[in-house]
Design an enzyme around this catalytic site. Structure first.
Site, PDB file in Angstrom:
ATOM      1  N   GLN A   1       0.846  -1.201   0.000  1.00 46.75           N
ATOM      2  CA  GLN A   1       0.000   0.000   0.000  1.00 46.75           C
ATOM      3  C   GLN A   1       0.880   1.249   0.000  1.00 46.75           C
ATOM      4  OE1 GLN A   1      -2.251   0.388   3.637  1.00 46.75           O
ATOM      5  NE2 GLN A   1      -3.757   1.753   2.723  1.00 46.75           N
ATOM      6  N   GLY A   2       0.887   1.982  -1.104  1.00 51.35           N
ATOM      7  CA  GLY A   2       1.735   3.177  -1.230  1.00 51.35           C
ATOM      8  C   GLY A   2       0.953   4.447  -0.961  1.00 51.35           C
TER       9      GLY A   2
ATOM     10  N   SER B   1       4.517  -1.356   4.205  1.00 55.75           N
ATOM     11  CA  SER B   1       4.615  -2.724   4.731  1.00 55.75           C
ATOM     12  C   SER B   1       4.783  -3.726   3.596  1.00 55.75           C
ATOM     13  CB  SER B   1       3.345  -3.079   5.517  1.00 55.75           C
ATOM     14  OG  SER B   1       3.208  -2.227   6.614  1.00 55.75           O
TER      15      SER B   1
ATOM     16  N   GLU C   1     -10.037  -1.391   5.627  1.00 54.50           N
ATOM     17  CA  GLU C   1      -8.839  -1.777   6.374  1.00 54.50           C
ATOM     18  C   GLU C   1      -9.139  -2.537   7.660  1.00 54.50           C
ATOM     19  OE1 GLU C   1      -5.836   1.124   6.096  1.00 54.50           O
ATOM     20  OE2 GLU C   1      -4.474   0.129   7.467  1.00 54.50           O
TER      21      GLU C   1
ATOM     22  N   SER D   1      -3.924   7.117  13.548  1.00 58.12           N
ATOM     23  CA  SER D   1      -3.406   7.171  14.930  1.00 58.12           C
ATOM     24  C   SER D   1      -4.552   7.424  15.926  1.00 58.12           C
ATOM     25  CB  SER D   1      -2.374   8.304  15.040  1.00 58.12           C
ATOM     26  OG  SER D   1      -3.035   9.551  14.925  1.00 58.12           O
TER      27      SER D   1
ATOM     28  N   GLU E   1      -4.930   9.844  17.914  1.00 60.76           N
ATOM     29  CA  GLU E   1      -5.396  11.237  17.879  1.00 60.76           C
ATOM     30  C   GLU E   1      -6.369  11.430  16.716  1.00 60.76           C
ATOM     31  OE1 GLU E   1      -2.234  10.307  18.145  1.00 60.76           O
ATOM     32  OE2 GLU E   1      -1.837  10.920  20.214  1.00 60.76           O
TER      33      GLU E   1
HETATM   34  C1  LIG Z   1       3.686  -0.704  11.507  1.00 57.07           C
HETATM   35  C2  LIG Z   1       3.241   0.305  10.499  1.00 57.07           C
HETATM   36  C3  LIG Z   1       2.906  -0.123   9.222  1.00 57.07           C
HETATM   37  C4  LIG Z   1       2.509   0.812   8.264  1.00 57.07           C
HETATM   38  N1  LIG Z   1       2.224   0.370   6.994  1.00 57.07           N
HETATM   39  C5  LIG Z   1       1.912   1.284   6.035  1.00 57.07           C
HETATM   40  C6  LIG Z   1       1.701   0.857   4.677  1.00 57.07           C
HETATM   41  O1  LIG Z   1       1.792  -0.320   4.352  1.00 57.07           O
HETATM   42  N2  LIG Z   1       1.417   1.792   3.752  1.00 57.07           N
HETATM   43  C7  LIG Z   1       1.313   3.124   4.069  1.00 57.07           C
HETATM   44  O2  LIG Z   1       1.029   3.915   3.180  1.00 57.07           O
HETATM   45  N3  LIG Z   1       1.515   3.550   5.349  1.00 57.07           N
HETATM   46  C8  LIG Z   1       1.821   2.661   6.321  1.00 57.07           C
HETATM   47  N4  LIG Z   1       2.033   3.088   7.626  1.00 57.07           N
HETATM   48  C9  LIG Z   1       2.018   4.518   7.901  1.00 57.07           C
HETATM   49  C10 LIG Z   1       0.871   4.993   8.764  1.00 57.07           C
HETATM   50  O3  LIG Z   1      -0.326   5.028   8.019  1.00 57.07           O
HETATM   51  C11 LIG Z   1       1.267   6.379   9.287  1.00 57.07           C
HETATM   52  O4  LIG Z   1       2.350   6.183  10.172  1.00 57.07           O
HETATM   53  C12 LIG Z   1       0.137   7.065  10.009  1.00 57.07           C
HETATM   54  O5  LIG Z   1      -0.855   7.427   9.103  1.00 57.07           O
HETATM   55  C13 LIG Z   1       0.637   8.328  10.756  1.00 57.07           C
HETATM   56  O6  LIG Z   1       1.331   9.148   9.871  1.00 57.07           O
HETATM   57  P1  LIG Z   1       2.804   9.680  10.230  1.00 57.07           P
HETATM   58  O7  LIG Z   1       3.646   8.533  10.664  1.00 57.07           O
HETATM   59  O8  LIG Z   1       3.281  10.489   9.061  1.00 57.07           O
HETATM   60  O9  LIG Z   1       2.627  10.622  11.485  1.00 57.07           O
HETATM   61  P2  LIG Z   1       2.051  12.102  11.473  1.00 57.07           P
HETATM   62  O10 LIG Z   1       0.821  12.151  10.633  1.00 57.07           O
HETATM   63  O11 LIG Z   1       3.145  13.046  11.141  1.00 57.07           O
HETATM   64  O12 LIG Z   1       1.630  12.267  12.981  1.00 57.07           O
HETATM   65  C14 LIG Z   1       2.577  12.568  14.024  1.00 57.07           C
HETATM   66  C15 LIG Z   1       1.814  12.747  15.327  1.00 57.07           C
HETATM   67  O13 LIG Z   1       0.911  13.864  15.207  1.00 57.07           O
HETATM   68  C16 LIG Z   1      -0.418  13.457  15.480  1.00 57.07           C
HETATM   69  N5  LIG Z   1      -1.331  14.171  14.595  1.00 57.07           N
HETATM   70  C17 LIG Z   1      -1.227  14.296  13.239  1.00 57.07           C
HETATM   71  N6  LIG Z   1      -2.264  14.987  12.761  1.00 57.07           N
HETATM   72  C18 LIG Z   1      -3.058  15.307  13.811  1.00 57.07           C
HETATM   73  C19 LIG Z   1      -4.280  16.020  13.959  1.00 57.07           C
HETATM   74  N7  LIG Z   1      -4.916  16.525  12.900  1.00 57.07           N
HETATM   75  N8  LIG Z   1      -4.810  16.127  15.210  1.00 57.07           N
HETATM   76  C20 LIG Z   1      -4.190  15.602  16.288  1.00 57.07           C
HETATM   77  N9  LIG Z   1      -3.000  14.929  16.210  1.00 57.07           N
HETATM   78  C21 LIG Z   1      -2.461  14.782  14.990  1.00 57.07           C
HETATM   79  C22 LIG Z   1      -0.446  11.972  15.200  1.00 57.07           C
HETATM   80  O14 LIG Z   1      -1.463  11.316  15.917  1.00 57.07           O
HETATM   81  C23 LIG Z   1       0.933  11.539  15.673  1.00 57.07           C
HETATM   82  O15 LIG Z   1       0.940  11.358  17.060  1.00 57.07           O
HETATM   83  C24 LIG Z   1       2.434   2.175   8.597  1.00 57.07           C
HETATM   84  C25 LIG Z   1       2.780   2.604   9.898  1.00 57.07           C
HETATM   85  C26 LIG Z   1       3.181   1.686  10.830  1.00 57.07           C
HETATM   86  C27 LIG Z   1       3.552   2.193  12.203  1.00 57.07           C
END
Ligand SMILES: Cc1cc2nc3c(=O)[nH]c(=O)nc-3n(C[C@H](O)[C@H](O)[C@H](O)COP(=O)(O)OP(=O)(O)OC[C@H]3O[C@@H](n4cnc5c(N)ncnc54)[C@H](O)[C@@H]3O)c2cc1C
Length: 429
Positions: A159-160, A194, A277, A406, A408
């Site tokens: 999933q990209g 992933s 999902e 997440s 949040e």
């Molecule tokens: C084990 C794992 C597998 C994954 N697999 C995939 C995959 O296969 N394909 C893919 O595309 N992605 C994948 N992801 C990515 C996942 O979808 C993202 O990590 C997730 O959407 C959060 O984005 P970010 O890491 O950029 O954090 P950010 O969005 O930068 O968030 C950072 C922090 O800020 C908080 N935050 C952000 N926006 C808000 C808001 N509006 N209000 C309050 N708090 C906020 C968040 O809750 C978090 O605590 C994976 C992640 C993990 C951990």
């Protein structure tokens, strides 16, 4: 199990003074299997008993969350065994090669699968996310080309979506695709992808209108991974394994016809995929959680900590909350025939992710100082589990409150779309 027949009224059906504020009136649920469910459960159980043998029995309980890289090639073979038995893509309609199983049957399958501790599935992203998306939004040609290899366990997908600046804020996607003759040329970076290192194909959300911003001008492309324009770099996780990756597209190519839902319609399709999902798999997770909690309880009994009233209280609390999780999941699945939508999906995700993280903390506390040293020996105890399993689960659980939206973000959804609280101010991010 007959939750569908006893579904309570949805929010919009309920008088405003009814229930607990979310608009649900209390209803009795009959959780016993009906006669058809009993037969279906027996059929699943028989298949698993007869087939989780030999090299597959050696992988019992392995390959789940945080353990995705373990025994991968054997698990690919296991996928073929499932496909030969007609046990992949249960929920897909029969017209698309699925089994057309009801939600209740899918729940039963997941429960039995977890009970048998059968090897962790490797094609969840294709079967659970891309397949349903193609069934709803794909062209007949796309369905004919891409669905059979998923069903047969031959093609793996990743999933990209996420990028360095587009995680929770997915509309900020910057990866772009430009049309050149009969092809799209893709350039940009994805992250946290992933199983990208194992995948044959990736469904990529990218910007096809260079002058667009936010959710407009995005498209949902199907891109082959085995080509010079795609580089996959593993990311080592806390668990010491590399289940996810950075993916760099540098002039990667895909056929012009590999757009799902039309050029510029990517946002709508991407959101539909997200709705698939989470859902029926959750009940399967809960049996895995149950096994983990039982292990932790026996650990507390074995090391004498179970005599401590505070520990006893924590274990009892975890048992109670797990039971609530099960009943709440059954309630949310009752009466649906598609993806679980908010508010149920957000409540369930917030609840199970947080519960499992707390459980990991409890198991670490019970292990004492030894928990801080990885059990490299991985020697199973009498109950057949290793301390390393609990350590890995604790570490991986940190990610469960992040991926799939997440905590949040789930709270924002519940606040805005369920409780009707004022929306997040624009530009707050
Ligand atoms: C084990 C794992 C597998 C994954 N697999 C995939 C995959 O296969 N394909 C893919 O595309 N992605 C994948 N992801 C990515 C996942 O979808 C993202 O990590 C997730 O959407 C959060 O984005 P970010 O890491 O950029 O954090 P950010 O969005 O930068 O968030 C950072 C922090 O800020 C908080 N935050 C952000 N926006 C808000 C808001 N509006 N209000 C309050 N708090 C906020 C968040 O809750 C978090 O605590 C994976 C992640 C993990 C951990």
């Amino acid at each position: 199990m007959r939750p569908a027949a006893v579904r309570g009224p949805r929010k919009s059906d309920a008088p405003s003074d009814q229930g607990c504020g979310l608009g649900y009136a209390p209803v009795a649920m009959d959780l016993r299997d009906g006669p058809e469910d009993v037969a279906f459960r027996a059929e699943v159980r028989r298949f698993l008993d007869e087939n989780v043998v030999g090299e597959f029995a050696e992988l019992k309980g392995r390959g789940g969350s945080g353990d995705e890289t373990f025994g991968f090639e054997v698990r690919r073979r296991w996928e073929k065994v499932l496909a030969d038995g007609g046990w992949t893509c249960l929920g897909w309609p029969a017209a698309y090669g699925g089994r057309g199983a009801t939600i209740t049957q899918q729940v039963i399958f997941n429960e039995e699968y977890a009970r048998a501790a059968a090897p962790g599935r490797v094609s969840i992203l294709g079967e659970g996310l891309l397949g349903p998306t193609l069934i709803h939004y794909g062209t007949p040609e796309q369905q004919a080309r891409f669905l059979p290899p998923i069903r047969e366990g031959d093609a793996l997908w990743c999933q990209g979506y996420s990028e360095p600046d587009a995680g929770s804020d997915l509309a900020n996607v910057k990866t772009r695709a430009v049309r050149e003759g009969d092809e799209w040329v893709v350039t940009g970076q994805k992250v946290w992808t992933s199983l990208a290192h194992q995948a044959d194909w990736c469904f990529v959300v990218c910007r096809t209108d260079p002058d667009s911003s936010r959710h407009k001008g995005l498209s949902y492309l199907l891109v082959p991974m085995d080509q010079p324009g795609v580089e996959v770099r593993p990311i080592t996780q806390l668990t010491r394994t590399s289940e996810f990756n950075e993916v760099f597209f540098d002039g990667a190519r895909t056929e012009a016809s590999n757009v799902v839902g039309g050029v510029g319609d990517g946002w709508r399709v991407a959101l539909a995929t997200l709705a698939f999902e989470r859902g029926v798999a959750l009940l399967g997770y809960q049996l895995t959680f149950r096994r983990e909690l039982d292990r932790i309880t026996s650990l507390a009994e074995a090391n004498g900590r179970a005599r401590d009233p505070v520990v006893r209280q924590s274990l009892a609390q975890a048992h109670i909350e797990l039971a609530i999780m099960r009943y709440n999941t059954l309630r949310s699945l009752a009466g649906i025939d598609g993806p679980v939508a908010p508010p149920e999906a957000s409540i369930a995700k917030l609840y199970w992710g947080s519960w499992h993280r707390r459980l990991g903390e409890l198991s670490m506390n019970l292990m004492g100082m030894g928990a801080t040293v990885l059990d490299g020996e991985a020697t199973p105890d009498n109950a057949g589990y290793c301390l390393e399993d609990l350590q890995r689960s604790f570490l991986f659980a940190r990610s469960e409150t992040i991926y799939g939206g997440s905590n949040e973000i789930q709270r924002n959804i519940i606040g805005e779309r369920v409780l009707g609280l004022p929306p997040e101010p624009k530009g707050a991010r």
